[in-house]
Structure formats: C-alpha cells, structure tokens
Scaffold this active site. Structure first.
Site, PDB file in Angstrom:
ATOM      1  N   ARG A   1      69.289 -52.403 112.449  1.00  0.00           N
ATOM      2  CA  ARG A   1      70.217 -52.356 111.259  1.00  0.00           C
ATOM      3  C   ARG A   1      71.514 -50.798 111.581  1.00  0.00           C
ATOM      4  NH1 ARG A   1      68.939 -50.592 105.481  1.00  0.00           N
ATOM      5  NH2 ARG A   1      67.713 -49.077 106.263  1.00  0.00           N
TER       6      ARG A   1
ATOM      7  N   LYS B   1      66.445 -55.609 100.461  1.00  0.00           N
ATOM      8  CA  LYS B   1      66.851 -55.332  99.037  1.00  0.00           C
ATOM      9  C   LYS B   1      68.671 -55.534  99.682  1.00  0.00           C
ATOM     10  CE  LYS B   1      65.150 -51.982  98.194  1.00  0.00           C
ATOM     11  NZ  LYS B   1      64.284 -52.078 100.097  1.00  0.00           N
TER      12      LYS B   1
ATOM     13  N   ARG C   1      72.586 -45.665 110.981  1.00  0.00           N
ATOM     14  CA  ARG C   1      72.146 -45.390 109.654  1.00  0.00           C
ATOM     15  C   ARG C   1      71.578 -44.113 110.421  1.00  0.00           C
ATOM     16  NH1 ARG C   1      70.987 -47.950 104.295  1.00  0.00           N
ATOM     17  NH2 ARG C   1      69.006 -46.048 104.591  1.00  0.00           N
TER      18      ARG C   1
ATOM     19  N   ARG D   1      62.362 -45.735  92.013  1.00  0.00           N
ATOM     20  CA  ARG D   1      61.965 -45.966  93.009  1.00  0.00           C
ATOM     21  C   ARG D   1      60.743 -45.082  93.056  1.00  0.00           C
ATOM     22  NH1 ARG D   1      65.430 -46.466  97.058  1.00  0.00           N
ATOM     23  NH2 ARG D   1      64.818 -45.934  99.847  1.00  0.00           N
TER      24      ARG D   1
ATOM     25  N   ARG E   1      59.599 -42.643 105.755  1.00  0.00           N
ATOM     26  CA  ARG E   1      60.214 -43.399 104.724  1.00  0.00           C
ATOM     27  C   ARG E   1      59.438 -44.320 104.514  1.00  0.00           C
ATOM     28  NH1 ARG E   1      65.840 -45.233 106.613  1.00  0.00           N
ATOM     29  NH2 ARG E   1      65.818 -46.453 104.293  1.00  0.00           N
TER      30      ARG E   1
HETATM   31  P1  ADP Z   1      66.527 -53.279 102.342  1.00  0.00           P
HETATM   32  O1  ADP Z   1      68.279 -52.134 101.393  1.00  0.00           O
HETATM   33  O2  ADP Z   1      65.806 -53.124 102.043  1.00  0.00           O
HETATM   34  O3  ADP Z   1      66.514 -51.298 103.166  1.00  0.00           O
HETATM   35  P2  ADP Z   1      68.405 -54.431 104.487  1.00  0.00           P
HETATM   36  O4  ADP Z   1      69.123 -55.294 103.523  1.00  0.00           O
HETATM   37  O5  ADP Z   1      69.444 -53.145 104.861  1.00  0.00           O
HETATM   38  O6  ADP Z   1      67.341 -53.723 103.931  1.00  0.00           O
HETATM   39  O7  ADP Z   1      67.496 -55.023 105.503  1.00  0.00           O
HETATM   40  C1  ADP Z   1      67.616 -54.120 106.133  1.00  0.00           C
HETATM   41  C2  ADP Z   1      68.280 -54.789 107.650  1.00  0.00           C
HETATM   42  O8  ADP Z   1      67.510 -56.369 108.282  1.00  0.00           O
HETATM   43  C3  ADP Z   1      69.124 -54.710 108.148  1.00  0.00           C
HETATM   44  O9  ADP Z   1      69.627 -54.403 109.834  1.00  0.00           O
HETATM   45  C4  ADP Z   1      69.315 -56.904 107.786  1.00  0.00           C
HETATM   46  O10 ADP Z   1      70.603 -57.320 108.143  1.00  0.00           O
HETATM   47  C5  ADP Z   1      67.488 -57.146 108.223  1.00  0.00           C
HETATM   48  N1  ADP Z   1      67.922 -58.053 107.221  1.00  0.00           N
HETATM   49  C6  ADP Z   1      67.688 -58.092 106.310  1.00  0.00           C
HETATM   50  N2  ADP Z   1      66.771 -59.527 105.113  1.00  0.00           N
HETATM   51  C7  ADP Z   1      66.499 -59.773 106.876  1.00  0.00           C
HETATM   52  C8  ADP Z   1      65.810 -60.935 107.748  1.00  0.00           C
HETATM   53  N3  ADP Z   1      65.071 -61.960 105.890  1.00  0.00           N
HETATM   54  N4  ADP Z   1      64.982 -61.170 108.406  1.00  0.00           N
HETATM   55  C9  ADP Z   1      66.093 -60.400 109.287  1.00  0.00           C
HETATM   56  N5  ADP Z   1      66.535 -59.282 109.221  1.00  0.00           N
HETATM   57  C10 ADP Z   1      66.541 -58.871 108.053  1.00  0.00           C
HETATM   58  P1  AMP Z   2      68.232 -46.629 100.848  1.00  0.00           P
HETATM   59  O1  AMP Z   2      68.976 -46.495 101.632  1.00  0.00           O
HETATM   60  O2  AMP Z   2      68.263 -47.142  99.664  1.00  0.00           O
HETATM   61  O3  AMP Z   2      67.004 -47.389 102.107  1.00  0.00           O
HETATM   62  O4  AMP Z   2      68.034 -44.695 100.271  1.00  0.00           O
HETATM   63  C1  AMP Z   2      68.080 -43.900 101.302  1.00  0.00           C
HETATM   64  C2  AMP Z   2      67.434 -42.396 100.651  1.00  0.00           C
HETATM   65  O5  AMP Z   2      68.257 -42.247  99.699  1.00  0.00           O
HETATM   66  C3  AMP Z   2      66.077 -42.306 100.624  1.00  0.00           C
HETATM   67  O6  AMP Z   2      65.160 -42.546 101.775  1.00  0.00           O
HETATM   68  C4  AMP Z   2      65.826 -41.564 100.157  1.00  0.00           C
HETATM   69  O7  AMP Z   2      66.047 -40.503 100.350  1.00  0.00           O
HETATM   70  C5  AMP Z   2      67.446 -41.382  98.837  1.00  0.00           C
HETATM   71  N1  AMP Z   2      67.084 -42.720  97.416  1.00  0.00           N
HETATM   72  C6  AMP Z   2      67.994 -44.210  97.055  1.00  0.00           C
HETATM   73  N2  AMP Z   2      67.583 -44.085  96.670  1.00  0.00           N
HETATM   74  C7  AMP Z   2      66.514 -43.059  95.849  1.00  0.00           C
HETATM   75  C8  AMP Z   2      65.496 -42.804  94.772  1.00  0.00           C
HETATM   76  N3  AMP Z   2      65.958 -43.898  93.785  1.00  0.00           N
HETATM   77  N4  AMP Z   2      64.412 -42.298  94.301  1.00  0.00           N
HETATM   78  C9  AMP Z   2      64.937 -40.971  94.908  1.00  0.00           C
HETATM   79  N5  AMP Z   2      66.078 -41.112  96.238  1.00  0.00           N
HETATM   80  C10 AMP Z   2      66.036 -42.178  96.606  1.00  0.00           C
END
Ligand code: ADP
Ligand code: AMP
Length: 217
Positions: free
Chosen positions: A125, A13, A158, A86, A169
C-alpha cells in the site's frame, strides 16, 4: 444514512468507502485517517494513540468512541464508517449514540479476504499524505511511479504497514474485531458479505449492487 464497512486491515475498506461515499453522497469517516490526522497535528488524542497504532494494537475504546461520535455528529449522521466499530464495546456504543438521535445503521457490508492475501495488500500500500488517495505497488499503480495521480504529491508507505506490525494487526483483528460481525448478526442486523479477493472494480460493483437493493439508500 449510516453504512458500516467491516473487514480485516487491508481488505479494501478505505478504497471501497471512498467509492460508496461518492455514489451515495455520504461523508467517508475513517477512524484510522482521523487518528493519523490528529497525530500529524500533534493533538493530545494523537499523542495518546501513537504507541497503540505503531505496535498494531487498538486505541482504547473510550478515546475512539468520543472521537467518532463527534465525527458522526459533524457529518449529520450521513456517513460511511471505515474502521469503526472495531470492538463489540464500540459497536454497542455506536448503536446507543444512533438510537439517541432516532437513527440506526442502514447497511453493514463485510469485506472478506483471506489472511494470506493481506500481507501483500498492506506492505504494497502507498498513500498520498496530502489528499489521502490510496494505491498499491502492483494492483493499483499510480500513472507515475511514487507520485499521486490526483494531486502530484509524493506517495508514502504507512509506518504500520511493515510485516511485523501487519502480523500484530491481523492478530488484533481476529481477537477483537472479527466478533463485531457476530454481535450485529445476533442483534438481527443483516450483514452483506462480499468476496473482496476480486479486483477493486468488481468489488465495488458487488457492493453497489447490494446497496442499491436496499430501500434505505
Ligand atoms: P483497508 O482500508 O481495509 O485497510 P485499503 O483500502 O487501504 O484497505 O486497501 C489496502 C491495499 O490493498 C491498498 O494498497 C489498496 O490499493 C489495495 N486494494 C484494495 N482493494 C483491492 C482489491 N480488490 N484488489 C487488490 N488490491 C486492493
Ligand atoms: P486503519 O487506518 O483503519 O488501518 O487503522 C490504523 C490504526 O489506528 C489501527 O491499527 C489502530 O491502532 C487504530 N484504530 C483505527 N480505528 C480504530 C478503532 N475503531 N478502534 C481502535 N483503534 C483504531
């Protein structure tokens, strides 16, 4: 214009939202990034959110709704939402807040990734603490190991990207977040489903192709 990206943690995302925001000149609003920034600054919200985030639970709806309403207001309603809503409660409150401003969600994109792919995505990541750029140790490597291409800062992992919290999660996602797509579908919103198990560029191409067909963007 308001675009919502749904999908499990690790679906991509954040990665795709940055590209969508650049393409359509929108503000990228990531609820996770806003919470992490509150924690870094030691705000009351950051302190309240910490234990939920570290254990893989959701931060209580009321805190998130207030935080995101403020962010959407600052973005003047032109934003791509990442990680919010969410829960169904958050989705309903978002609808209400937008309706009060004569706005609505213009597009909902759902990034689909199987659970089996997610642990590797999240544990691999690496993020830049300075500019927020996101990499992966296998699929999106920085040019120089451990260093951000964009700003030269040292990349970090992270704390909630460890296997145990990742499993929590994912469980949280299935129980509380997956029903959000059903809420939107039941209320007549079209959901753009995208197979997100392809390369980052292929996913971006598919998302942009779909968004370009909508008259609103
Ligand atoms: P989210 O915001 O949904 O948690 P991220 O955009 O941070 O996900 O992506 C999670 C991890 O996967 C990151 O390390 C990113 O570089 C990697 N990633 C994202 N999209 C892809 C993809 N299409 N193929 C492989 N790796 C990906
Ligand atoms: P993310 O960066 O989107 O993976 O979010 C990291 C963490 O932040 C999640 O595991 C939740 O603990 C909290 N969080 C982020 N967005 C929300 C949301 N919309 N509602 C509740 N908790 C959230």
């Amino acid at each position: 214009m308001v675009i919502v990206l749904l999908g499990p943690p690790g679906a991509g995302k954040g990665t795709q939202c940055k590209r969508v925001a650049d393409k359509y000149k929108l503000v990228h609003l990531s609820s996770g990034d806003i919470l992490r920034s509150n924690r870094k600054d030691g705000t009351e919200l950051g302190k309240k959110a910490a234990e939920y985030m570290d254990s893989g639970k959701l931060v209580p709806d009321q805190l998130i709704i207030e935080m995101m309403a403020g962010a959407i207001e600052s973005a003047k309603g032109n934003c791509v939402l990442d990680g919010f809503p969410r829960t169904v409660v958050q989705a309903k409150e978002l609808d209400k807040a937008l309706a009060a401003k004569n706005k609505k969600i213009d597009a909902i994109v759902n990034l689909a990734v199987d659970d089996s792919v997610i642990e590797n995505r999240m544990t691999g990541r690496r993020s830049c603490p300075a500019c927020g750029a996101v990499y992966h140790i296998e699929t999106l490597k920085p040019k120089k190991d451990g260093i951000c291409d964009k700003c030269g800062e040292k990349l970090v992992q992270r704390a909630d990207d460890n296997p145990e919290v990742v499993r929590n999660r994912l469980k949280t996602y299935h129980e509380q977040t997956a029903p959000v797509a059903g809420y939107y579908a039941d209320n007549g919103n079209k959901i753009i489903d995208i197979d997100s198990e392809r390369s980052v560029d292929e996913v971006t191409k598919a998302v942009i192709e779909k968004l370009d067909t909508l008259s609103a963007v």
